[in-house]
Design a protein around this motif. Structure first.
Motif, PDB file in Angstrom:
ATOM      1  N   VAL A   1       0.830  -1.206   0.000  1.00  0.00           N
ATOM      2  CA  VAL A   1       0.000   0.000   0.000  1.00  0.00           C
ATOM      3  C   VAL A   1       0.867   1.260   0.000  1.00  0.00           C
ATOM      4  CG1 VAL A   1      -2.139  -0.926   0.969  1.00  0.00           C
ATOM      5  CG2 VAL A   1      -0.305  -0.272   2.506  1.00  0.00           C
ATOM      6  N   ALA A   2       1.709   1.403  -1.000  1.00  0.00           N
ATOM      7  CA  ALA A   2       2.564   2.586  -1.118  1.00  0.00           C
ATOM      8  C   ALA A   2       1.709   3.823  -1.365  1.00  0.00           C
ATOM      9  CB  ALA A   2       3.558   2.392  -2.261  1.00  0.00           C
ATOM     10  N   PHE A   3       2.176   4.966  -0.872  1.00  0.00           N
ATOM     11  CA  PHE A   3       1.429   6.209  -1.036  1.00  0.00           C
ATOM     12  C   PHE A   3       1.193   6.510  -2.511  1.00  0.00           C
ATOM     13  CE2 PHE A   3       1.337  10.837  -1.695  1.00  0.00           C
ATOM     14  CZ  PHE A   3       0.191  11.130  -0.983  1.00  0.00           C
ATOM     15  N   ASP A   4      -0.062   6.893  -2.829  1.00  0.00           N
ATOM     16  CA  ASP A   4      -0.453   7.197  -4.201  1.00  0.00           C
ATOM     17  C   ASP A   4      -1.067   8.601  -4.219  1.00  0.00           C
ATOM     18  OD1 ASP A   4      -1.484   7.384  -6.756  1.00  0.00           O
ATOM     19  OD2 ASP A   4      -2.595   5.494  -6.659  1.00  0.00           O
ATOM     20  N   SER A   5      -0.364   9.562  -4.823  1.00  0.00           N
ATOM     21  CA  SER A   5      -0.843  10.955  -4.828  1.00  0.00           C
ATOM     22  C   SER A   5      -2.080  11.144  -5.706  1.00  0.00           C
ATOM     23  CB  SER A   5       0.272  11.898  -5.285  1.00  0.00           C
ATOM     24  OG  SER A   5       0.640  11.612  -6.617  1.00  0.00           O
ATOM     25  N   THR A   6      -2.460  10.128  -6.482  1.00  0.00           N
ATOM     26  CA  THR A   6      -3.708  10.223  -7.263  1.00  0.00           C
ATOM     27  C   THR A   6      -4.883   9.645  -6.480  1.00  0.00           C
ATOM     28  OG1 THR A   6      -3.423   8.083  -8.378  1.00  0.00           O
ATOM     29  CG2 THR A   6      -2.418  10.018  -9.426  1.00  0.00           C
ATOM     30  N   ASP A   7      -4.607   9.083  -5.285  1.00  0.00           N
ATOM     31  CA  ASP A   7      -5.657   8.471  -4.481  1.00  0.00           C
ATOM     32  C   ASP A   7      -5.890   9.284  -3.209  1.00  0.00           C
ATOM     33  OD1 ASP A   7      -7.592   6.572  -3.845  1.00  0.00           O
ATOM     34  OD2 ASP A   7      -6.166   5.281  -2.788  1.00  0.00           O
ATOM     35  N   ILE A   8      -6.057  10.599  -3.401  1.00  0.00           N
ATOM     36  CA  ILE A   8      -6.347  11.503  -2.279  1.00  0.00           C
ATOM     37  C   ILE A   8      -7.602  12.297  -2.621  1.00  0.00           C
ATOM     38  CG2 ILE A   8      -3.968  11.580  -1.457  1.00  0.00           C
ATOM     39  CD1 ILE A   8      -3.508  14.156  -2.920  1.00  0.00           C
ATOM     40  N   GLY A   9      -8.020  13.190  -1.740  1.00  0.00           N
ATOM     41  CA  GLY A   9      -9.273  13.906  -1.933  1.00  0.00           C
ATOM     42  C   GLY A   9      -9.228  14.942  -3.038  1.00  0.00           C
ATOM     43  N   THR A  10     -10.409  15.197  -3.625  1.00  0.00           N
ATOM     44  CA  THR A  10     -10.571  16.243  -4.642  1.00  0.00           C
ATOM     45  C   THR A  10     -11.572  17.263  -4.129  1.00  0.00           C
ATOM     46  OG1 THR A  10     -10.142  14.667  -6.430  1.00  0.00           O
ATOM     47  CG2 THR A  10     -11.239  16.731  -7.031  1.00  0.00           C
ATOM     48  N   LEU A  11     -11.171  18.532  -4.148  1.00  0.00           N
ATOM     49  CA  LEU A  11     -12.005  19.626  -3.650  1.00  0.00           C
ATOM     50  C   LEU A  11     -12.301  20.591  -4.793  1.00  0.00           C
ATOM     51  CD1 LEU A  11     -13.330  21.298  -1.403  1.00  0.00           C
ATOM     52  CD2 LEU A  11     -11.056  22.135  -0.793  1.00  0.00           C
ATOM     53  N   ASN A  12     -13.583  20.667  -5.172  1.00  0.00           N
ATOM     54  CA  ASN A  12     -14.026  21.582  -6.234  1.00  0.00           C
ATOM     55  C   ASN A  12     -14.594  22.834  -5.587  1.00  0.00           C
ATOM     56  OD1 ASN A  12     -13.619  19.727  -8.525  1.00  0.00           O
ATOM     57  ND2 ASN A  12     -15.205  18.533  -7.489  1.00  0.00           N
ATOM     58  N   VAL A  13     -13.952  23.967  -5.828  1.00  0.00           N
ATOM     59  CA  VAL A  13     -14.391  25.247  -5.258  1.00  0.00           C
ATOM     60  C   VAL A  13     -14.990  26.078  -6.395  1.00  0.00           C
ATOM     61  CG1 VAL A  13     -13.710  27.309  -3.986  1.00  0.00           C
ATOM     62  CG2 VAL A  13     -12.568  25.124  -3.528  1.00  0.00           C
ATOM     63  N   THR A  14     -16.280  26.341  -6.316  1.00  0.00           N
ATOM     64  CA  THR A  14     -16.992  27.051  -7.374  1.00  0.00           C
ATOM     65  C   THR A  14     -17.129  28.538  -7.037  1.00  0.00           C
ATOM     66  OG1 THR A  14     -19.149  26.569  -6.377  1.00  0.00           O
ATOM     67  CG2 THR A  14     -18.293  24.969  -7.963  1.00  0.00           C
ATOM     68  N   GLU A  15     -17.450  29.332  -8.047  1.00  0.00           N
ATOM     69  CA  GLU A  15     -17.677  30.773  -7.842  1.00  0.00           C
ATOM     70  C   GLU A  15     -18.814  30.981  -6.851  1.00  0.00           C
ATOM     71  OE1 GLU A  15     -16.178  33.423  -9.126  1.00  0.00           O
ATOM     72  OE2 GLU A  15     -14.960  32.597 -10.751  1.00  0.00           O
ATOM     73  N   THR A  16     -18.685  31.987  -6.014  1.00  0.00           N
ATOM     74  CA  THR A  16     -19.774  32.346  -5.117  1.00  0.00           C
ATOM     75  C   THR A  16     -20.836  33.075  -5.922  1.00  0.00           C
ATOM     76  OG1 THR A  16     -18.193  32.597  -3.321  1.00  0.00           O
ATOM     77  CG2 THR A  16     -20.361  33.593  -2.997  1.00  0.00           C
ATOM     78  N   PRO A  17     -22.113  32.613  -5.886  1.00  0.00           N
ATOM     79  CA  PRO A  17     -23.141  33.301  -6.657  1.00  0.00           C
ATOM     80  C   PRO A  17     -23.296  34.750  -6.203  1.00  0.00           C
ATOM     81  CG  PRO A  17     -24.040  31.393  -5.478  1.00  0.00           C
ATOM     82  CD  PRO A  17     -22.596  31.514  -5.121  1.00  0.00           C
ATOM     83  N   VAL A  18     -23.469  35.646  -7.158  1.00  0.00           N
ATOM     84  CA  VAL A  18     -23.661  37.061  -6.831  1.00  0.00           C
ATOM     85  C   VAL A  18     -25.141  37.271  -6.557  1.00  0.00           C
ATOM     86  CG1 VAL A  18     -23.438  39.430  -7.658  1.00  0.00           C
ATOM     87  CG2 VAL A  18     -21.740  37.707  -8.310  1.00  0.00           C
ATOM     88  N   PRO A  19     -25.496  37.677  -5.322  1.00  0.00           N
ATOM     89  CA  PRO A  19     -26.914  37.845  -5.007  1.00  0.00           C
ATOM     90  C   PRO A  19     -27.493  39.049  -5.744  1.00  0.00           C
ATOM     91  CG  PRO A  19     -25.558  38.565  -3.174  1.00  0.00           C
ATOM     92  CD  PRO A  19     -24.634  37.977  -4.198  1.00  0.00           C
ATOM     93  N   GLU A  20     -28.761  38.930  -6.077  1.00  0.00           N
ATOM     94  CA  GLU A  20     -29.453  40.054  -6.717  1.00  0.00           C
ATOM     95  C   GLU A  20     -29.661  41.125  -5.663  1.00  0.00           C
ATOM     96  OE1 GLU A  20     -33.905  40.834  -8.196  1.00  0.00           O
ATOM     97  OE2 GLU A  20     -32.950  39.105  -9.126  1.00  0.00           O
ATOM     98  N   PRO A  21     -29.284  42.365  -5.966  1.00  0.00           N
ATOM     99  CA  PRO A  21     -29.482  43.428  -4.966  1.00  0.00           C
ATOM    100  C   PRO A  21     -30.952  43.555  -4.594  1.00  0.00           C
ATOM    101  CG  PRO A  21     -28.102  44.193  -6.777  1.00  0.00           C
ATOM    102  CD  PRO A  21     -28.647  42.854  -7.168  1.00  0.00           C
ATOM    103  N   ALA A  22     -31.212  43.805  -3.323  1.00  0.00           N
ATOM    104  CA  ALA A  22     -32.599  43.918  -2.846  1.00  0.00           C
ATOM    105  C   ALA A  22     -33.331  45.045  -3.554  1.00  0.00           C
ATOM    106  CB  ALA A  22     -32.599  44.149  -1.343  1.00  0.00           C
ATOM    107  N   SER A  23     -32.618  46.144  -3.857  1.00  0.00           N
ATOM    108  CA  SER A  23     -33.271  47.290  -4.506  1.00  0.00           C
ATOM    109  C   SER A  23     -33.781  46.917  -5.891  1.00  0.00           C
ATOM    110  CB  SER A  23     -32.307  48.470  -4.604  1.00  0.00           C
ATOM    111  OG  SER A  23     -31.158  48.081  -5.326  1.00  0.00           O
ATOM    112  N   MET A  24     -33.073  46.036  -6.611  1.00  0.00           N
ATOM    113  CA  MET A  24     -33.519  45.616  -7.932  1.00  0.00           C
ATOM    114  C   MET A  24     -34.805  44.823  -7.826  1.00  0.00           C
ATOM    115  SD  MET A  24     -31.553  46.946 -10.114  1.00  0.00           S
ATOM    116  CE  MET A  24     -31.887  46.041 -11.607  1.00  0.00           C
ATOM    117  N   GLY A  25     -34.924  44.005  -6.783  1.00  0.00           N
ATOM    118  CA  GLY A  25     -36.154  43.243  -6.575  1.00  0.00           C
ATOM    119  C   GLY A  25     -37.327  44.161  -6.329  1.00  0.00           C
TER     120      GLY A  25
END
Length: 195
Positions: free
Chosen positions: A155-179
């Motif tokens: 069981v040698a260390f495998d750098s392809t067998d570790i976690g994957t973290l997908n960080v997506t863009e933070t959605p831009v909220p619609e301004p309350a005044s526009m609503g």
């Protein structure tokens, strides 16, 4: 045989110099090196994949370490340091620049000690993450993977067998005044149609 012995001696020399406070600021990794500082089984327990928005915090990420005659007793083993780290996707934490974070002891997991922590990243992208464990207060490190790397050569260390973290863009909220303006426009339009 001579090459393997020579590598082991070189590794021991490096480990000895770190243990006595000399030499390098670089981490000394002992994955695959037959020395007592290597963990028997170092595992990124769960989760294997995370998706989150930039600036938020991951759910808890669990890692565990087993070392014969060290981690079997209840509670965290003395001299063990656990860290959770992340870096560029596809990179090997042993040979790349990663960010390492402190974690806390969670529970006794059979004969292993389990730790938990989380990550906050503000820049969108895809990252790799895993745990690393030190049995000598940070002098040397064993990298963990999902299969449970350690002293067993199978069981040698495998750098392809570790976690994957997908960080997506933070959605831009619609301004309350526009609503509010949109609602007024709809009311005005309805009234004009009825007049």
């Amino acid at each position: 045989m001579k090459i393997h012995t020579g590598l082991a001696l070189l590794a021991l020399t490096c480990i000895s110099s770190v243990s006595f406070g000399f030499a390098s600021a670089l981490p000394v990794w002992v994955n695959g090196v037959p020395v007592w500082q290597q963990g028997d089984v170092a595992t990124l327990v769960t989760p294997a994949t995370i998706t989150m928005t930039a600036g938020s915090t991951t759910p808890l990420i669990f890692g565990s370490i087993y070392k014969n005659n060290l981690t079997e007793a209840a509670g965290p083993a003395s001299n063990v340091v656990a860290q959770l780290g992340y870096g560029a996707i596809g990179s090997d934490p042993r040979y790349s620049t990663w960010t390492w974070l402190p974690v806390t002891y969670d529970q006794q997991l059979g004969i292993a000690d389990e730790y938990t922590g989380n990550i906050t990243i503000s820049t969108p992208g895809t990252y790799a993450y895993t745990y690393r464990f030190s049995l000598d207060n940070g002098g040397t490190w064993t990298a963990a993977d999902l299969a449970g790397d350690g002293e067993n050569p199978a069981v040698a260390f495998d750098s392809t067998d570790i976690g994957t973290l997908n960080v997506t863009e933070t959605p831009v909220p619609e301004p309350a005044s526009m609503g509010v303006l949109g609602s007024i426009a709809v009311l005005f339009f309805k009234r004009r149609r009825h007049n």
